[in-house]
Write an enzyme that holds these catalytic residues in place. Structure first.
Site, short mmCIF file in Angstrom:
data_model
loop_
_atom_site.label_atom_id
_atom_site.label_comp_id
_atom_site.label_asym_id
_atom_site.label_seq_id
_atom_site.Cartn_x
_atom_site.Cartn_y
_atom_site.Cartn_z
N ASP A 204 0.86 -1.19 0.00
CA ASP A 204 0.00 0.00 0.00
C ASP A 204 0.90 1.23 0.00
OD1 ASP A 204 1.08 0.31 2.52
OD2 ASP A 204 -0.83 0.31 3.58
N ASP A 206 1.39 4.81 2.34
CA ASP A 206 0.98 5.42 3.61
C ASP A 206 1.39 6.90 3.64
OD1 ASP A 206 0.37 2.74 5.05
OD2 ASP A 206 2.43 2.47 4.36
N ASP A 299 -3.29 4.46 2.80
CA ASP A 299 -3.62 4.83 4.18
C ASP A 299 -3.27 6.29 4.40
OD1 ASP A 299 -4.49 2.31 4.92
OD2 ASP A 299 -2.51 1.68 5.65
N1 CTP Z 1 0.39 0.94 11.32
C1 CTP Z 1 -0.30 1.28 12.45
N2 CTP Z 1 -1.61 0.90 12.61
C2 CTP Z 1 -2.23 0.14 11.68
C3 CTP Z 1 -1.54 -0.22 10.51
C4 CTP Z 1 -0.22 0.20 10.37
O1 CTP Z 1 0.26 1.98 13.29
N3 CTP Z 1 -3.49 -0.24 11.87
C5 CTP Z 1 1.77 1.36 11.15
C6 CTP Z 1 2.73 0.18 11.25
O2 CTP Z 1 3.21 0.03 12.54
C7 CTP Z 1 3.81 0.58 10.31
C8 CTP Z 1 3.18 1.55 9.33
O3 CTP Z 1 1.91 1.89 9.86
O4 CTP Z 1 4.79 1.28 11.01
C9 CTP Z 1 3.05 0.99 7.95
O5 CTP Z 1 2.29 -0.20 7.98
P1 CTP Z 1 2.01 -1.05 6.68
O6 CTP Z 1 1.54 -0.19 5.58
O7 CTP Z 1 1.11 -2.15 7.09
O8 CTP Z 1 3.41 -1.73 6.38
P2 CTP Z 1 4.68 -1.21 5.57
O9 CTP Z 1 5.83 -1.28 6.50
O10 CTP Z 1 4.40 0.11 4.93
O11 CTP Z 1 4.90 -2.33 4.48
P3 CTP Z 1 4.11 -2.50 3.08
O12 CTP Z 1 5.09 -2.15 2.03
O13 CTP Z 1 3.73 -3.94 3.05
O14 CTP Z 1 2.93 -1.59 3.10
MN MN Z 2 2.64 0.42 3.84
MN MN Z 3 -0.49 0.84 5.55
#
Ligand code: CTP
Ligand code: MN
Ligand code: MN
Ligand code: MN
Length: 375
Positions: A204, A206, A299
């Site tokens: 995703d 963020d 997000d």
């Molecule tokens: N996070 C959070 N609460 C959530 C989801 C995520 O605080 N409900 C935080 C996680 O702790 C992380 C950050 O948001 O530090 C990013 O999470 P995520 O997008 O799930 O993972 P990524 O590390 O960005 O990996 P990816 O490339 O798979 O998105």
């Molecule tokens: Mn992410």
């Molecule tokens: Mn995320």
């Protein structure tokens, strides 16, 4: 102590937040195996076991060389008997029977497929599997009751399975900037998560948004979402309000790891052509995703300026790095760290910070830059 190739001593600290963990490392052949077992433990709702495997994998990611023999593991922290057995088997035979049979198992594959649907957690997936369902197609075929998130998850399943590229992340950044700037000038927008840690692809994208004038950020998310909806950018969105209250006597004991910012879990619609050529196109409206369209999970989080450093640290990840930071704070410093604040239980006060560097300093930790938080 462990010696590296040059005979220099390696001192491996035991908390991941005390170590530098680069994105590219030398032991993927071991960490991928351990992370299969970690994921399987999660699927079995065994968090303790899952974290143990993830910590073991993370130690190997921080090693400056490839593990060649069990001798290389002497004096390393976080490697339990089970992890060592798996590593030994891979070093001797090239693979681990437990890992391979887990990978092949019908249960594991069905859990992976079903929890891979946006909006579906371990418990729901497990219930479906006990009812004989195995794939997202089975959900449609049998007419399962789905909530709004899961409906979107099923509808855009294959699109959301495709990795998001950095180019797509930049494109979405431009759209988010256009939205934010047009509803409230002067905001700061930061790319978070894996892309901030230097990943080239993600599941995703963020974003963290704030405004330097405290209070201006209130209600901002709803305005951003309206703008994006008018432009026809959103295929799905669920927004939650800011419910954070700073208590004088410190954070509530029950405080879960979830933060309480104004936040939005969404699915953006990009035009594939635009996504390839790298130019933003948001002119068409409507919420269908046809063949010329790309669906991407996004997000969005809005934080008050006074909490921005904590939110930045909390949303950069990796998930294990975050977990280890909180564990370090609690176990070693009698402090409570969240994405909002840092509370010192010995002094009974909140420790303020304007930068991530200040938070590491409050915690008595050496600053680790985002690119080395890939624990
Ligand atoms: N996070 C959070 N609460 C959530 C989801 C995520 O605080 N409900 C935080 C996680 O702790 C992380 C950050 O948001 O530090 C990013 O999470 P995520 O997008 O799930 O993972 P990524 O590390 O960005 O990996 P990816 O490339 O798979 O998105
Ligand atoms: Mn992410
Ligand atoms: Mn995320
Ligand atoms: Mn290296």
């Amino acid at each position: 102590p462990e010696l590296n190739g040059d005979g220099a001593e390696i001192l491996m600290k035991s908390y991941a937040c005390q170590r530098r963990t680069p994105l590219k490392h030398h032991n993927a052949f071991l960490t991928e195996a351990l992370e299969i077992l970690a994921q399987n433990a999660e699927f079995n709702d065994n968090e303790g076991r899952s974290v143990a495997f993830r910590r073991a994998a993370s130690v190997l990611k921080a090693l400056p060389h490839r593990v060649k023999s069990m001798e290389d593991l002497r004096c390393l922290p976080c490697l339990g008997d089970h992890s060592q057995r798996v590593i030994k088997e891979i070093l001797e035979d090239g693979s681990s029977r437990e890992v391979e049979s887990t990978r092949q198992s019908e249960q594991f594959q069905a859990m992976k497929a079903l929890t891979g649907v946006f909006g579906v957690g371990v418990r729901t997936a497990d219930r479906w599997i006990r009812e004989g369902l195995r794939t997202p197609d089975d959900l449609i075929r049998t007419g399962q009751q789905l909530n709004r998130a899961q409906q979107a998850g099923v509808q855009y399943y294959s699109e959301l399975q495709r990795a998001v590229t950095r180019a797509e992340a930049e494109l979405i950044m431009a759209i988010v900037e256009a939205a934010v700037n047009s509803v409230l000038p002067g905001c700061q927008i930061q790319l978070m998560g894996g892309f901030r840690r230097g990943k080239e692809v993600g599941h995703d994208v963020d974003f963290l948004i704030t405004h330097p004038e405290e209070g201006k950020e209130e209600g901002l998310m709803l305005k951003i979402i309206s703008w994006l909806e008018e432009q026809g950018v959103l295929l799905y969105q669920k927004t939650t309000r800011n419910s954070y209250v700073e208590r004088l006597d410190g954070p509530a004991r029950s405080a879960s790891n979830m933060d309480r910012f104004e936040r939005c879990f969404s699915i953006f619609k990009l035009h594939s052509s635009a996504s390839r050529s790298g130019s933003a196109s948001t002119s068409e409206s409507g919420s269908a995703c046809d063949s010329g369209c790309r669906a991407v999970r996004v997000d969005l989080v809005v934080s008050p300026f006074s909490q921005f450093a904590f939110a930045t640290l909390g949303w950069t990840g990796s998930k294990l790095f975050e977990r280890e930071l909180r564990r370090w704070a609690g176990q070693e410093k009698q402090m409570t760290l969240s994405s909002h604040t840092l509370y010192d239980s010995k002094q009974n006060l909140y420790l303020r910070a304007q930068t991530e560097e200040e938070i590491f300093a409050h915690l008595g930790l050496e600053f680790i830059p985002p690119s080395e938080r890939n624990a």
